[in-house]
Design a protein around this motif. Structure first.
Motif, short mmCIF file in Angstrom:
data_model
loop_
_atom_site.label_atom_id
_atom_site.label_comp_id
_atom_site.label_asym_id
_atom_site.label_seq_id
_atom_site.Cartn_x
_atom_site.Cartn_y
_atom_site.Cartn_z
N THR A 68 2.30 1.58 -3.55
CA THR A 68 1.24 1.97 -4.47
C THR A 68 1.00 3.48 -4.40
OG1 THR A 68 0.20 -0.05 -3.68
CG2 THR A 68 -0.98 1.12 -5.28
N GLN A 73 -2.31 -1.65 -7.22
CA GLN A 73 -1.82 -2.64 -6.26
C GLN A 73 -1.37 -3.92 -6.97
OE1 GLN A 73 -3.74 -5.67 -5.32
NE2 GLN A 73 -2.00 -6.30 -4.08
N VAL A 89 0.83 -1.21 0.00
CA VAL A 89 0.00 0.00 0.00
C VAL A 89 0.87 1.26 0.00
CG1 VAL A 89 -0.31 0.08 2.53
CG2 VAL A 89 -2.03 1.08 1.02
#
Length: 105
Positions: free
Chosen positions: A50, A57, A47
């Motif tokens: 990303t 993702q 995360v």
């Protein structure tokens, strides 16, 4: 007549060209290079990567799999989180040298 590895230029020093090619192939993608640069600084979760890279993702996960398969990154589980890190600090030095060569006049 057999040729020893020492006298055969193709085998001099017993280089593992296949292993090096796998490593370089794993690094031969700009997003994967960006991931390696980020992981050279500190561990990150998918995360985090990303958000920092602006990638999906699934894309980041696929890149991490490629890098992990090449032995470039490792993963540490903490509860439900997976923290990725640079498994081989030498790779950061390799990239710095590659940038130096690529940007030389």
């Amino acid at each position: 007549m057999t040729t020893s590895a020492a006298s055969d230029p193709a085998h001099a020093g017993a280089h593992d060209h296949e292993a090096v090619a796998r490593l370089l192939h794993a690094l031969a993608e700009p997003s994967r290079l960006a991931i390696v640069h980020l992981l050279a600084r500190d561990e990150r979760r998918v995360v985090d990567l990303t958000r920092e890279l602006g990638l999906a993702q699934s894309t980041v996960s696929a890149h991490l799999t490629t890098l992990r398969d090449a032995g470039v990154v490792g993963v540490r589980r903490e509860g439900r989180s997976s923290w990725y890190r640079l498994a081989r600090p030498e790779v950061a030095h390799l990239l710095a040298d590659a940038e130096h060569v690529a940007l030389a006049p």
